[in-house]
Write an enzyme that holds these catalytic residues in place. Sequence first.
Site, short mmCIF file in Angstrom:
data_model
loop_
_atom_site.label_atom_id
_atom_site.label_comp_id
_atom_site.label_asym_id
_atom_site.label_seq_id
_atom_site.Cartn_x
_atom_site.Cartn_y
_atom_site.Cartn_z
N SER A 151 0.85 -1.20 0.00
CA SER A 151 0.00 0.00 0.00
C SER A 151 0.88 1.24 0.00
O SER A 151 1.98 1.23 0.56
CB SER A 151 -0.87 0.01 1.26
OG SER A 151 -1.51 1.27 1.38
N TYR A 165 -2.34 -1.01 10.33
CA TYR A 165 -2.30 -1.45 8.92
C TYR A 165 -0.98 -1.07 8.27
O TYR A 165 -0.33 -1.89 7.61
CB TYR A 165 -3.47 -0.78 8.20
CG TYR A 165 -3.54 -1.01 6.71
CD1 TYR A 165 -4.01 -2.21 6.20
CD2 TYR A 165 -3.16 -0.02 5.81
CE1 TYR A 165 -4.10 -2.42 4.82
CE2 TYR A 165 -3.25 -0.21 4.44
CZ TYR A 165 -3.71 -1.41 3.95
OH TYR A 165 -3.81 -1.61 2.59
P1 NAP Z 1 -11.52 -6.12 -0.68
O1 NAP Z 1 -12.38 -5.39 -1.64
O2 NAP Z 1 -11.90 -6.16 0.76
O3 NAP Z 1 -11.28 -7.60 -1.22
C1 NAP Z 1 -10.39 -8.45 -0.53
C2 NAP Z 1 -10.79 -9.88 -0.77
O4 NAP Z 1 -9.87 -10.70 -0.02
C3 NAP Z 1 -12.19 -10.18 -0.24
O5 NAP Z 1 -12.84 -11.10 -1.08
C4 NAP Z 1 -11.88 -10.78 1.12
O6 NAP Z 1 -12.89 -11.62 1.62
C5 NAP Z 1 -10.63 -11.57 0.81
N1 NAP Z 1 -9.91 -11.92 2.02
C6 NAP Z 1 -9.73 -11.15 3.11
N2 NAP Z 1 -9.05 -11.85 4.03
C7 NAP Z 1 -8.80 -13.06 3.51
C8 NAP Z 1 -8.16 -14.23 3.99
N3 NAP Z 1 -7.66 -14.29 5.22
N4 NAP Z 1 -8.06 -15.31 3.18
C9 NAP Z 1 -8.59 -15.27 1.94
N5 NAP Z 1 -9.24 -14.22 1.44
C10 NAP Z 1 -9.34 -13.12 2.22
O7 NAP Z 1 -10.03 -5.51 -0.67
P2 NAP Z 1 -9.28 -4.65 -1.80
O8 NAP Z 1 -9.61 -3.23 -1.57
O9 NAP Z 1 -9.48 -5.25 -3.12
O10 NAP Z 1 -7.76 -4.85 -1.32
C11 NAP Z 1 -6.98 -5.91 -1.79
C12 NAP Z 1 -5.54 -5.71 -1.35
O11 NAP Z 1 -5.06 -4.43 -1.76
C13 NAP Z 1 -5.34 -5.74 0.18
O12 NAP Z 1 -4.12 -6.38 0.48
C14 NAP Z 1 -5.29 -4.27 0.56
O13 NAP Z 1 -4.56 -4.04 1.75
C15 NAP Z 1 -4.57 -3.71 -0.66
N6 NAP Z 1 -4.81 -2.27 -0.84
C16 NAP Z 1 -6.06 -1.80 -1.14
C17 NAP Z 1 -6.25 -0.43 -1.31
C18 NAP Z 1 -7.60 0.17 -1.66
O14 NAP Z 1 -7.72 1.41 -1.64
N7 NAP Z 1 -8.61 -0.64 -2.00
C19 NAP Z 1 -5.16 0.44 -1.18
C20 NAP Z 1 -3.91 -0.08 -0.88
C21 NAP Z 1 -3.74 -1.43 -0.71
P3 NAP Z 1 -13.93 -10.98 2.69
O15 NAP Z 1 -14.85 -10.14 1.87
O16 NAP Z 1 -14.56 -12.20 3.27
O17 NAP Z 1 -13.14 -10.19 3.67
#
Ligand code: NAP
Length: 260
Positions: A151, A165
């Site tokens: 991130s 985080y």
């Molecule tokens: P998201 O929309 O919450 O999707 C994450 C997916 O991963 C969901 O399907 C979630 O399932 C699943 N998940 C969570 N914990 C898990 C586990 N222990 N085992 C298997 N699956 C799991 O998240 P996102 O925004 O796409 O983010 C994805 C990645 O990008 C993360 O690492 C996040 O830190 C990083 N990131 C995101 C942003 C942003 O602005 N979106 C910015 C910087 C970094 P559940 O729905 O059941 O939780």
Amino acid sequence: MTQTTASLESLFRLDGEVALVTGAGAGIGRAIALMLAQAGASIVAADRDAETAAQTVSLIEAAGGQGLAVVADVSLAADCNKMIDETIARFGRLDVLVNNAGIYPPFPRLPEVDWDLFDRTLDINVKAVLRCTIEAARRMSSGGRIVNMSSMESIRPSGPSASHYNITKGAVNAMTRAAAVDLASLGIRVNAVLPGFIMTEGTSAIPEAALEQFANRAPSNRVGKPEDIAAATLFLASKASDYVNGHCLLVDGGTTIVGG
Ligand code: NAP
């Protein structure tokens, strides 16, 4: 000229390869799974939610690709091993691992600390990434690639109440560099993507005013889309990045460089 275009495109193709994406049931993970499939890879879509993982695979198949949905909570060692076993059992190989699954629940503002929440976040955002990296490296052939989802917050906090985080994502950057050095002897490259603010299921609850602020902070003048991160991941997973190793690639519309 036609030949140049063809060979340029082939730099980004993953035909005949197998990519495992964690957290592939939503947001960034789903976009990555779809884009790597479009590049020709067979996809293992792993998520702790069976339904959303299956939906990702349906989308891949509807577009003419091949996929396998696997239910796995990456914070559990047994699930992590099972996920890789199922990949090898179905497709016979593993070429690309994308450690995307991560959580960002509401965290308290220091000096308040929620140790249980911090431990849980460490388990998913850090220990699971290390565990999956190790298990995948043991099963990949030379030429394997690992992409970790970090991130922009790991470089510069964009506000308070994110310390739990941010610490975990800083660890992902350090792990990326360390693993790149250690796994080089196996011919495996390891890189990370550092997204800025990206509109996903996970960030959907954010109020309109805060969204506007995020957009205004970025020199690119918008918030990010999951596809922005998928494209960077495809680059790091493909031959186009053959000489990129141990790199932490900011994909934040320039937010970090202007101190947003
Ligand atoms: P998201 O929309 O919450 O999707 C994450 C997916 O991963 C969901 O399907 C979630 O399932 C699943 N998940 C969570 N914990 C898990 C586990 N222990 N085992 C298997 N699956 C799991 O998240 P996102 O925004 O796409 O983010 C994805 C990645 O990008 C993360 O690492 C996040 O830190 C990083 N990131 C995101 C942003 C942003 O602005 N979106 C910015 C910087 C970094 P559940 O729905 O059941 O939780």
